[in-house]
Design an enzyme around this catalytic site. Sequence first.
Site, mmCIF file in Angstrom:
data_model
loop_
_atom_site.group_PDB
_atom_site.id
_atom_site.type_symbol
_atom_site.label_atom_id
_atom_site.label_comp_id
_atom_site.label_asym_id
_atom_site.label_seq_id
_atom_site.Cartn_x
_atom_site.Cartn_y
_atom_site.Cartn_z
ATOM 1 N N TYR A 174 0.830 -1.211 0.000
ATOM 2 C CA TYR A 174 0.000 0.000 0.000
ATOM 3 C C TYR A 174 0.865 1.261 0.000
ATOM 4 C CZ TYR A 174 -3.782 3.148 1.500
ATOM 5 O OH TYR A 174 -4.703 4.162 1.577
ATOM 6 N N LYS A 193 1.050 4.086 -2.946
ATOM 7 C CA LYS A 193 0.717 5.484 -2.673
ATOM 8 C C LYS A 193 1.923 6.403 -2.900
ATOM 9 C CE LYS A 193 -3.619 4.911 -1.632
ATOM 10 N NZ LYS A 193 -4.682 5.496 -2.477
#
Length: 201
Positions: A111, A115
């Site tokens: 993640y 990002k």
Amino acid sequence: NVLEEIRKNGGDGVLYQCDVADYQQTEAMAKELIKSYGHVDVLVNNAGITRDNLILRMSEEEFDAVVETNLKGCFHTIRHLSRYFLKQKSGKIINIASVSGVLGNAGQANYAAAKAGMIGMTKSAARELAGRGITVNAVAPGFIETDMTRKLPEEIREGACKQIPLGRFGQPEDVAKAVAFLAAEGSYLTCLLYTSDAADE
């Protein structure tokens, strides 16, 4: 429910189902949007999933699923809609990144990497598109009260709150207001990274 709210406030809209991780589906959605409305003013990239695990335990599938949706999905929408922005010589692209992409987060290497990639893509796209009147910005929320964060163990929630200067999780409306500002007022802001909590150490 979303359409009802929009119409109640004097607007209108259409819902499209699309897997942004799929190049062809995203291209078809972009064409359908233009067919329906003739133009596009704002793109908000907020599709995101998690498959949390420690790196030593993370499967290739868990890593790929998050990167495909969170990062590649952002590329697909920008790739297919920017051609219309360029023809119009106007438009705003707002990417929903995360503080995890700046600081990292244990158990979220996939993640955080996705990002962080979105932040890099924001900076690159901003430089590529600014000359044609198109702005590209990122909003990087910290911990926000959502179904996703409500599933976190209490000790993690408490630890997160200690790192947040305001001492509490944000609300979805806080992120929405930042996005609304960039969409409505941010005509001279580009390549901006807006973080919703200053949890830097």
